[in-house]
Design an enzyme around this catalytic site. Structure first.
Site, PDB file in Angstrom:
ATOM      1  N   GLU A  38     -23.347 -55.056 -28.677  1.00 50.53           N
ATOM      2  CA  GLU A  38     -22.053 -55.137 -27.977  1.00 50.53           C
ATOM      3  C   GLU A  38     -22.324 -55.099 -26.479  1.00 50.53           C
ATOM      4  OE1 GLU A  38     -19.155 -52.045 -28.946  1.00 50.53           O
ATOM      5  OE2 GLU A  38     -18.253 -52.287 -26.954  1.00 50.53           O
ATOM      6  N   ARG A  42     -17.760 -55.199 -18.527  1.00 48.27           N
ATOM      7  CA  ARG A  42     -17.381 -54.298 -17.430  1.00 48.27           C
ATOM      8  C   ARG A  42     -18.039 -54.648 -16.117  1.00 48.27           C
ATOM      9  NH1 ARG A  42     -18.438 -48.558 -20.448  1.00 48.27           N
ATOM     10  NH2 ARG A  42     -17.488 -49.326 -22.346  1.00 48.27           N
ATOM     11  N   THR A  66     -15.325 -53.855 -24.437  1.00 52.88           N
ATOM     12  CA  THR A  66     -14.337 -53.586 -23.390  1.00 52.88           C
ATOM     13  C   THR A  66     -13.421 -54.800 -23.192  1.00 52.88           C
ATOM     14  OG1 THR A  66     -16.168 -52.397 -22.311  1.00 52.88           O
ATOM     15  CG2 THR A  66     -14.050 -52.323 -21.224  1.00 52.88           C
ATOM     16  N   LYS A 126     -12.715 -49.661 -34.383  1.00 51.31           N
ATOM     17  CA  LYS A 126     -13.522 -48.792 -33.531  1.00 51.31           C
ATOM     18  C   LYS A 126     -12.690 -47.524 -33.360  1.00 51.31           C
ATOM     19  CE  LYS A 126     -14.881 -48.463 -28.641  1.00 51.31           C
ATOM     20  NZ  LYS A 126     -15.886 -48.962 -27.701  1.00 51.31           N
TER      21      LYS A 126
HETATM   22  C1  3PG Z   1     -18.101 -47.135 -24.356  1.00 55.55           C
HETATM   23  O1  3PG Z   1     -17.254 -47.998 -24.516  1.00 55.55           O
HETATM   24  O2  3PG Z   1     -18.451 -46.702 -23.249  1.00 55.55           O
HETATM   25  C2  3PG Z   1     -18.728 -46.655 -25.573  1.00 55.55           C
HETATM   26  O3  3PG Z   1     -17.813 -46.003 -26.324  1.00 55.55           O
HETATM   27  C3  3PG Z   1     -19.996 -45.909 -25.370  1.00 55.55           C
HETATM   28  O4  3PG Z   1     -19.770 -44.574 -25.286  1.00 55.55           O
HETATM   29  P1  3PG Z   1     -21.028 -43.620 -25.037  1.00 55.55           P
HETATM   30  O5  3PG Z   1     -21.584 -44.018 -23.697  1.00 55.55           O
HETATM   31  O6  3PG Z   1     -20.442 -42.241 -25.034  1.00 55.55           O
HETATM   32  O7  3PG Z   1     -21.997 -43.858 -26.141  1.00 55.55           O
END
Ligand code: 3PG
Length: 205
Positions: A38, A42, A66, A126
């Protein structure tokens, strides 16, 4: 989503700061046994990085993360991604995703959000932010009223708590950034990332 994720119990959540890191990072993760990636939309490097991974690392199953606008749904499709992950779920996003050929894993953290997504036909979610939203105890509690639903919890998961989630029958996989920590990526320590991936990929076996 369930079919796509089958057998892939840990999904690295990638935040790319430099496009040049995309291919070596993806290769390290795939070499360590994690092939579903994934890549969050961002950062400005994300789009170029996704293009390079799709071209140069064909073993990887690449998705966007995201995703929260219809434009990002279109972008995911244009890039040739195989899935999309959103942190939450709005009607606008769900409507755009319904028209897309790319499958969405919508983010939820409440029962009503799940029910709204279920009205659009979703059964796989999710669960975000997992630790802050009730963690494994909440997911366990959801198995009663939502027996057919499966979750990919993400947010605050690491080696210390990952098995709390993976031991639940309604958890199909977990997502997290612990496999590709920002400092290791910044210092291009691909061997260490491959090792983290190897540990993570062994968790579900
Ligand atoms: C995110 O979208 O940042 C993810 O959920 C990852 O979360 P984490 O950095 O706590 O693993």
């Amino acid at each position: 989503m369930r079919n796509l994720l089958a057998g892939n119990t840990v999904i690295p959540v990638i935040v790319l700061d430099r496009e040049e890191d995309a291919v070596p990072l993806a290769r390290a993760l795939v070499a360590g046994g994690l092939k579903v990636l994934e890549i969050t939309l961002r950062t400005p490097a994300a789009v170029g990085g996704i293009r390079q991974i799709i071209e140069q690392v064909p073993e990887a199953i690449v998705g966007t993360g995201t995703v929260y606008t219809p434009e990002q749904v279109q972008l995911s499709e244009d890039l040739g991604c195989q899935f999309m992950v959103s942190p939450g779920a709005t009607d606008k996003l769900l409507e755009a995703a319904q028209k897309s050929s790319v499958g969405l894993l919508p983010g939820v953290s409440s029962v009503s959000e799940m029910m709204r997504c279920m009205e659009y036909g979703y059964q796989d979610f999710k669960f975000f932010p997992a630790e802050a939203s009730g963690g494994a105890a909440k997911i366990k509690a959801l198995s009663g009223p939502f027996a057919d639903v499966k979750f990919c919890p993400t947010g605050g998961i690491g080696l210390g708590n990952v098995m709390d989630y993976l031991s639940l029958p309604n958890v199909m996989c977990v997502g997290g950034s612990w496999i590709c920590p920002a400092n290791l990526v910044k210092e291009q320590r691909w061997d260490e990332i491959e090792q983290l991936a190897r540990e993570a990929s062994a968790l579900g076996q």
